[in-house]
Design an enzyme around this catalytic site. Structure first.
Site, PDB file in Angstrom:
ATOM      1  N   ASP A   8      31.587  59.993  45.080  1.00 49.02           N
ATOM      2  CA  ASP A   8      32.444  60.759  44.175  1.00 49.02           C
ATOM      3  C   ASP A   8      31.679  60.895  42.861  1.00 49.02           C
ATOM      4  O   ASP A   8      30.463  60.622  42.793  1.00 49.02           O
ATOM      5  CB  ASP A   8      33.829  60.109  44.021  1.00 49.02           C
ATOM      6  N   CYS A  65      31.209  54.970  45.452  1.00 51.33           N
ATOM      7  CA  CYS A  65      32.178  55.382  44.432  1.00 51.33           C
ATOM      8  C   CYS A  65      32.119  54.344  43.323  1.00 51.33           C
ATOM      9  O   CYS A  65      31.143  53.580  43.243  1.00 51.33           O
ATOM     10  CB  CYS A  65      33.580  55.586  45.020  1.00 51.33           C
ATOM     11  N   THR A  67      33.967  51.568  42.705  1.00 48.89           N
ATOM     12  CA  THR A  67      34.057  50.204  43.232  1.00 48.89           C
ATOM     13  C   THR A  67      33.505  50.074  44.646  1.00 48.89           C
ATOM     14  O   THR A  67      33.277  48.950  45.112  1.00 48.89           O
ATOM     15  CB  THR A  67      35.533  49.772  43.301  1.00 48.89           C
ATOM     16  N   HIS A  98      26.131  41.523  62.942  1.00 52.60           N
ATOM     17  CA  HIS A  98      27.347  41.058  63.626  1.00 52.60           C
ATOM     18  C   HIS A  98      28.379  42.157  63.871  1.00 52.60           C
ATOM     19  O   HIS A  98      29.088  42.124  64.870  1.00 52.60           O
ATOM     20  CB  HIS A  98      28.011  39.937  62.815  1.00 52.60           C
ATOM     21  N   HIS A 133      29.037  39.174  69.828  1.00 55.92           N
ATOM     22  CA  HIS A 133      29.743  40.049  68.882  1.00 55.92           C
ATOM     23  C   HIS A 133      30.369  41.267  69.561  1.00 55.92           C
ATOM     24  O   HIS A 133      31.269  41.887  69.010  1.00 55.92           O
ATOM     25  CB  HIS A 133      28.790  40.518  67.777  1.00 55.92           C
TER      26      HIS A 133
HETATM   27  C1  RB5 Z   1      37.043  56.837  40.082  1.00 55.82           C
HETATM   28  O1  RB5 Z   1      37.419  56.645  38.765  1.00 55.82           O
HETATM   29  C2  RB5 Z   1      37.277  55.558  40.885  1.00 55.82           C
HETATM   30  O2  RB5 Z   1      38.642  55.319  41.007  1.00 55.82           O
HETATM   31  C3  RB5 Z   1      36.601  55.648  42.231  1.00 55.82           C
HETATM   32  O3  RB5 Z   1      35.255  55.886  42.046  1.00 55.82           O
HETATM   33  C4  RB5 Z   1      36.656  54.425  43.110  1.00 55.82           C
HETATM   34  O4  RB5 Z   1      36.304  53.283  42.408  1.00 55.82           O
HETATM   35  C5  RB5 Z   1      37.866  54.243  43.928  1.00 55.82           C
HETATM   36  O5  RB5 Z   1      37.935  53.364  44.781  1.00 55.82           O
END
Ligand code: RB5
Length: 149
Positions: A8, A65, A67, A98, A133
């Site tokens: 993203d 993204c 996180t 695994h 596995h």
């Molecule tokens: C974008 O601000 C953020 O929410 C996205 O990149 C991600 O971390 C969502 O899981």
């Protein structure tokens, strides 16, 4: 081997760095966007990579993204995809050995560039062990079929 990459807006810059790293290592890379830091919701790009992996167009996928969580949730909704969110090299190695993970996800706001590239190398450089596995992967596949419409 063709690797699908996606992100993203939050993951765009790290995705570009990973792309260059993969190309330098000799992989073919297919970019499913985002193509800039303009707002781009992660579901669209994560599922595009995941579908390419599930269909065999790409052998593996790497999705970024902020996180790594949103893209991981989205990618794992595509049947046949085993996406693993990794913030360390041990997990990246083990999920290949695994879980036979075929998609790696990371958070650009979690890991720095150097660690991210080491995680990519650990993910790309290790193979599925099979053996004990496989029955667990078979159970995952059965679970997918149970909930597929
Ligand atoms: C974008 O601000 C953020 O929410 C996205 O990149 C991600 O971390 C969502 O899981």
């Amino acid at each position: 081997m063709t690797i699908g990459v996606g992100s993203d807006h939050a993951g765009f810059e790290l995705k570009e760095i990973i792309k260059a790293h993969l190309v330098q290592a000799g992989y073919e890379v297919k970019d499913f966007g985002a193509y800039s830091t303009d707002k781009a919701n992660y579901v669209l790009h994560a599922t595009a990579v995941a579908e390419a992996v599930a269909s065999g167009t790409c052998a593996r996928g790497i999705i970024i993204c902020g996180t790594g969580i949103g893209v991981s949730i989205a990618a794992n909704k595509v049947p046949g995809v085993r996406a693993a969110l990794c913030s360390d090299t041990f997990s990246a190695r083990m999920t290949r050995m695994h879980n036979d993970a075929n998609v790696l996800t990371m958070g650009a706001r979690v890991v720095g560039m150097g660690l991210a590239l080491d995680i990519v190398d650990a993910f790309m450089g290790n193979a599925y062990e099979g053996g004990r596995h496989q029955e667990r992967l078979d159970e995952l596949q059965a679970l997918e079929q149970k909930y597929s419409k």
